[in-house]
Design a protein around this motif. Structure first.
Motif, PDB file in Angstrom:
ATOM      1  N   LYS A   9      -0.945   0.917  -2.557  1.00 41.42           N
ATOM      2  CA  LYS A   9      -0.927  -0.453  -2.071  1.00 41.42           C
ATOM      3  C   LYS A   9      -2.157  -0.708  -1.227  1.00 41.42           C
ATOM      4  O   LYS A   9      -2.417  -0.017  -0.259  1.00 41.42           O
ATOM      5  CB  LYS A   9       0.339  -0.705  -1.247  1.00 41.42           C
ATOM      6  CG  LYS A   9       0.491  -2.169  -0.813  1.00 41.42           C
ATOM      7  CD  LYS A   9       1.794  -2.371  -0.091  1.00 41.42           C
ATOM      8  CE  LYS A   9       1.964  -3.824   0.330  1.00 41.42           C
ATOM      9  NZ  LYS A   9       3.241  -4.043   1.034  1.00 41.42           N
ATOM     10  N   LYS A  10      -2.935  -1.722  -1.591  1.00 42.58           N
ATOM     11  CA  LYS A  10      -4.165  -2.019  -0.875  1.00 42.58           C
ATOM     12  C   LYS A  10      -3.857  -2.578   0.504  1.00 42.58           C
ATOM     13  O   LYS A  10      -2.950  -3.375   0.688  1.00 42.58           O
ATOM     14  CB  LYS A  10      -5.005  -3.018  -1.668  1.00 42.58           C
ATOM     15  CG  LYS A  10      -6.426  -3.219  -1.110  1.00 42.58           C
ATOM     16  CD  LYS A  10      -7.181  -4.192  -1.964  1.00 42.58           C
ATOM     17  CE  LYS A  10      -8.614  -4.344  -1.464  1.00 42.58           C
ATOM     18  NZ  LYS A  10      -8.633  -4.866  -0.072  1.00 42.58           N
ATOM     19  N   SER A  11      -4.630  -2.146   1.484  1.00 44.44           N
ATOM     20  CA  SER A  11      -4.450  -2.608   2.853  1.00 44.44           C
ATOM     21  C   SER A  11      -4.880  -4.064   2.976  1.00 44.44           C
ATOM     22  O   SER A  11      -5.666  -4.573   2.177  1.00 44.44           O
ATOM     23  CB  SER A  11      -5.249  -1.729   3.806  1.00 44.44           C
ATOM     24  OG  SER A  11      -5.124  -2.198   5.136  1.00 44.44           O
ATOM     25  N   LEU A  12      -4.357  -4.734   4.023  1.00 43.95           N
ATOM     26  CA  LEU A  12      -4.673  -6.140   4.238  1.00 43.95           C
ATOM     27  C   LEU A  12      -6.152  -6.334   4.530  1.00 43.95           C
ATOM     28  O   LEU A  12      -6.763  -7.299   4.073  1.00 43.95           O
ATOM     29  CB  LEU A  12      -3.830  -6.677   5.401  1.00 43.95           C
ATOM     30  CG  LEU A  12      -4.015  -8.145   5.772  1.00 43.95           C
ATOM     31  CD1 LEU A  12      -3.500  -9.047   4.653  1.00 43.95           C
ATOM     32  CD2 LEU A  12      -3.293  -8.463   7.075  1.00 43.95           C
ATOM     33  N   LEU A  13      -6.752  -5.422   5.300  1.00 44.42           N
ATOM     34  CA  LEU A  13      -8.151  -5.524   5.684  1.00 44.42           C
ATOM     35  C   LEU A  13      -8.955  -4.368   5.112  1.00 44.42           C
ATOM     36  O   LEU A  13      -8.443  -3.266   4.915  1.00 44.42           O
ATOM     37  CB  LEU A  13      -8.287  -5.528   7.213  1.00 44.42           C
ATOM     38  CG  LEU A  13      -7.684  -6.694   7.982  1.00 44.42           C
ATOM     39  CD1 LEU A  13      -7.899  -6.506   9.472  1.00 44.42           C
ATOM     40  CD2 LEU A  13      -8.265  -8.018   7.521  1.00 44.42           C
ATOM     41  N   PHE A  55       1.858  -7.685  10.075  1.00 47.95           N
ATOM     42  CA  PHE A  55       1.633  -7.811   8.634  1.00 47.95           C
ATOM     43  C   PHE A  55       1.740  -6.457   7.932  1.00 47.95           C
ATOM     44  O   PHE A  55       2.062  -6.398   6.749  1.00 47.95           O
ATOM     45  CB  PHE A  55       0.269  -8.435   8.366  1.00 47.95           C
ATOM     46  CG  PHE A  55       0.216  -9.908   8.623  1.00 47.95           C
ATOM     47  CD1 PHE A  55       0.942 -10.787   7.839  1.00 47.95           C
ATOM     48  CD2 PHE A  55      -0.552 -10.427   9.664  1.00 47.95           C
ATOM     49  CE1 PHE A  55       0.908 -12.158   8.070  1.00 47.95           C
ATOM     50  CE2 PHE A  55      -0.597 -11.787   9.899  1.00 47.95           C
ATOM     51  CZ  PHE A  55       0.140 -12.655   9.109  1.00 47.95           C
ATOM     52  N   ALA A  56       1.455  -5.381   8.678  1.00 50.09           N
ATOM     53  CA  ALA A  56       1.582  -4.038   8.108  1.00 50.09           C
ATOM     54  C   ALA A  56       3.007  -3.505   8.210  1.00 50.09           C
ATOM     55  O   ALA A  56       3.254  -2.338   7.896  1.00 50.09           O
ATOM     56  CB  ALA A  56       0.621  -3.073   8.797  1.00 50.09           C
ATOM     57  N   ARG A  57       3.935  -4.341   8.684  1.00 50.53           N
ATOM     58  CA  ARG A  57       5.353  -4.004   8.804  1.00 50.53           C
ATOM     59  C   ARG A  57       5.613  -2.888   9.800  1.00 50.53           C
ATOM     60  O   ARG A  57       6.542  -2.106   9.645  1.00 50.53           O
ATOM     61  CB  ARG A  57       5.936  -3.639   7.434  1.00 50.53           C
ATOM     62  CG  ARG A  57       5.863  -4.785   6.425  1.00 50.53           C
ATOM     63  CD  ARG A  57       6.522  -4.426   5.120  1.00 50.53           C
ATOM     64  NE  ARG A  57       6.465  -5.531   4.182  1.00 50.53           N
ATOM     65  CZ  ARG A  57       6.975  -5.500   2.954  1.00 50.53           C
ATOM     66  NH1 ARG A  57       7.594  -4.409   2.523  1.00 50.53           N
ATOM     67  NH2 ARG A  57       6.877  -6.560   2.167  1.00 50.53           N
ATOM     68  N   ARG A  58       4.816  -2.860  10.848  1.00 52.97           N
ATOM     69  CA  ARG A  58       5.072  -1.946  11.962  1.00 52.97           C
ATOM     70  C   ARG A  58       5.824  -2.738  13.030  1.00 52.97           C
ATOM     71  O   ARG A  58       5.288  -3.105  14.056  1.00 52.97           O
ATOM     72  CB  ARG A  58       3.772  -1.375  12.524  1.00 52.97           C
ATOM     73  CG  ARG A  58       2.884  -0.669  11.519  1.00 52.97           C
ATOM     74  CD  ARG A  58       3.557   0.587  10.970  1.00 52.97           C
ATOM     75  NE  ARG A  58       2.607   1.464  10.321  1.00 52.97           N
ATOM     76  CZ  ARG A  58       2.222   1.369   9.058  1.00 52.97           C
ATOM     77  NH1 ARG A  58       2.710   0.398   8.305  1.00 52.97           N
ATOM     78  NH2 ARG A  58       1.367   2.237   8.546  1.00 52.97           N
ATOM     79  N   TRP A  59       7.117  -3.014  12.737  1.00 53.09           N
ATOM     80  CA  TRP A  59       7.888  -3.926  13.568  1.00 53.09           C
ATOM     81  C   TRP A  59       8.027  -3.418  14.997  1.00 53.09           C
ATOM     82  O   TRP A  59       7.878  -4.192  15.954  1.00 53.09           O
ATOM     83  CB  TRP A  59       9.280  -4.133  12.959  1.00 53.09           C
ATOM     84  CG  TRP A  59       9.292  -4.341  11.485  1.00 53.09           C
ATOM     85  CD1 TRP A  59       9.796  -3.497  10.541  1.00 53.09           C
ATOM     86  CD2 TRP A  59       8.785  -5.471  10.749  1.00 53.09           C
ATOM     87  NE1 TRP A  59       9.645  -4.021   9.273  1.00 53.09           N
ATOM     88  CE2 TRP A  59       9.025  -5.225   9.371  1.00 53.09           C
ATOM     89  CE3 TRP A  59       8.152  -6.658  11.127  1.00 53.09           C
ATOM     90  CZ2 TRP A  59       8.657  -6.115   8.388  1.00 53.09           C
ATOM     91  CZ3 TRP A  59       7.775  -7.548  10.140  1.00 53.09           C
ATOM     92  CH2 TRP A  59       8.035  -7.278   8.789  1.00 53.09           C
ATOM     93  N   CYS A 211     -10.938   5.009  -5.278  1.00 51.04           N
ATOM     94  CA  CYS A 211     -10.406   4.054  -4.313  1.00 51.04           C
ATOM     95  C   CYS A 211     -11.310   2.830  -4.266  1.00 51.04           C
ATOM     96  O   CYS A 211     -12.483   2.938  -3.895  1.00 51.04           O
ATOM     97  CB  CYS A 211     -10.293   4.705  -2.937  1.00 51.04           C
ATOM     98  SG  CYS A 211      -9.648   3.596  -1.681  1.00 51.04           S
ATOM     99  N   LYS A 212     -10.789   1.689  -4.635  1.00 50.27           N
ATOM    100  CA  LYS A 212     -11.562   0.450  -4.667  1.00 50.27           C
ATOM    101  C   LYS A 212     -11.338  -0.326  -3.370  1.00 50.27           C
ATOM    102  O   LYS A 212     -10.198  -0.629  -3.002  1.00 50.27           O
ATOM    103  CB  LYS A 212     -11.160  -0.410  -5.866  1.00 50.27           C
ATOM    104  CG  LYS A 212     -11.329   0.282  -7.205  1.00 50.27           C
ATOM    105  CD  LYS A 212     -12.790   0.642  -7.457  1.00 50.27           C
ATOM    106  CE  LYS A 212     -12.963   1.291  -8.828  1.00 50.27           C
ATOM    107  NZ  LYS A 212     -14.366   1.687  -9.078  1.00 50.27           N
ATOM    108  N   ILE A 213     -12.413  -0.632  -2.685  1.00 51.09           N
ATOM    109  CA  ILE A 213     -12.324  -1.431  -1.467  1.00 51.09           C
ATOM    110  C   ILE A 213     -13.232  -2.649  -1.605  1.00 51.09           C
ATOM    111  O   ILE A 213     -14.148  -2.669  -2.429  1.00 51.09           O
ATOM    112  CB  ILE A 213     -12.728  -0.622  -0.219  1.00 51.09           C
ATOM    113  CG1 ILE A 213     -14.182  -0.159  -0.326  1.00 51.09           C
ATOM    114  CG2 ILE A 213     -11.803   0.569  -0.019  1.00 51.09           C
ATOM    115  CD1 ILE A 213     -14.700   0.493   0.930  1.00 51.09           C
TER     116      ILE A 213
END
Length: 241
Positions: A9-13, A55-59, A211-213
């Motif tokens: 899963k690609k990171s938000l940033l 956003f990374a679901r680290r509640w 890994c594509k960024i």
């Protein structure tokens, strides 16, 4: 050549945006760059990593950080001006720790927890950073999460033996927890260094990476926000407005 595994899963940033954010937080929040001209910008830098954690679901990290920041700001505004002596010093120390040191810790936690080693190495290669810098940092990305896991295991083992604060063997807590932690840290560092060399990091050949960024709209939004905040600080320092 070696193919590095990437996360599913690609990171938000993009990792480069995360590093830029970490630099800004370290410079303006911890380093107090800009002085009073950057006060409003520091509010943004304090809360921005929290919303990225959301956003990374680290509640849990988001809620704890939000409560700590808000409580520290309330203490600074309403309570600190009315305290004097030792109580004023303690209040100022607590506020300083939460508002100066905690943002850098939270930002670093976000960068490490949401960036894989493959993404980090790919970002460093795109920036043409020397492997003498990339390899130690890549090892660091795996070192801290592994140390945290080992520390949790040691704490559980010592708690089962009643070696804890308030237990019958509280005086042995430092010895029985600190020494195993130091030994594990040394061993983890050696194993990660050996694993990096085994995978070919530092080799003379040109490497490939699956890994594509790349920069997305979130990256541009954060970069514009940081650049705008920096411009406002500079203009205020020059007395433009």
């Amino acid at each position: 050549m070696e193919l590095l595994n990437s996360s599913s899963k690609k990171s938000l940033l993009d990792p480069r945006t995360k590093l830029l954010l970490l630099i800004f937080v370290s410079t303006f929040v911890l380093g107090n760059a800009g002085g009073e001209y950057a006060n409003e910008f520091r509010y943004v830098l304090n809360y921005l990593p929290l919303f990225l954690l959301l956003f990374a679901r680290r509640w849990s990290a988001f809620v704890k950080g939000f409560v700590c920041y808000t409580a520290a700001y309330l203490l600074q505004i309403f309570l600190s001006p009315h305290l004097h002596g030792i109580m004023g010093f303690l209040c100022l120390a607590v506020v300083g720790i939460f508002l100066r040191f905690l943002p850098g810790i939270i930002t670093g936690m976000y960068v490490v927890s949401t960036t894989t080693v493959s993404e980090f190495i790919a970002a460093m290669e795109k920036m043409h950073v020397s492997q003498k810098i990339t390899i130690p940092l890549a090892v660091m990305f795996r070192f801290f999460p592994t140390v945290v896991e080992e520390a949790a295991s040691i704490n559980k083992a010592m708690t089962m033996r009643d070696i804890k604060l308030g237990g019958k063997k509280a005086l042995q807590m430092i010895e029985y927890r600190l020494i195993p932690m130091m030994t594990c840290s040394l061993k983890i560092g050696q194993e990660l260094s050996a694993a990096s060399l085994t995978r070919g990091l530092g080799g003379p050949g040109k490497r490939t990476n699956i890994c594509k960024i790349g920069f997305g709209w979130c990256d541009f939004l954060v970069i514009i926000l940081l650049a705008g905040g920096l411009a406002c600080v500079v203009l205020r320092a020059l007395k433009v407005f």
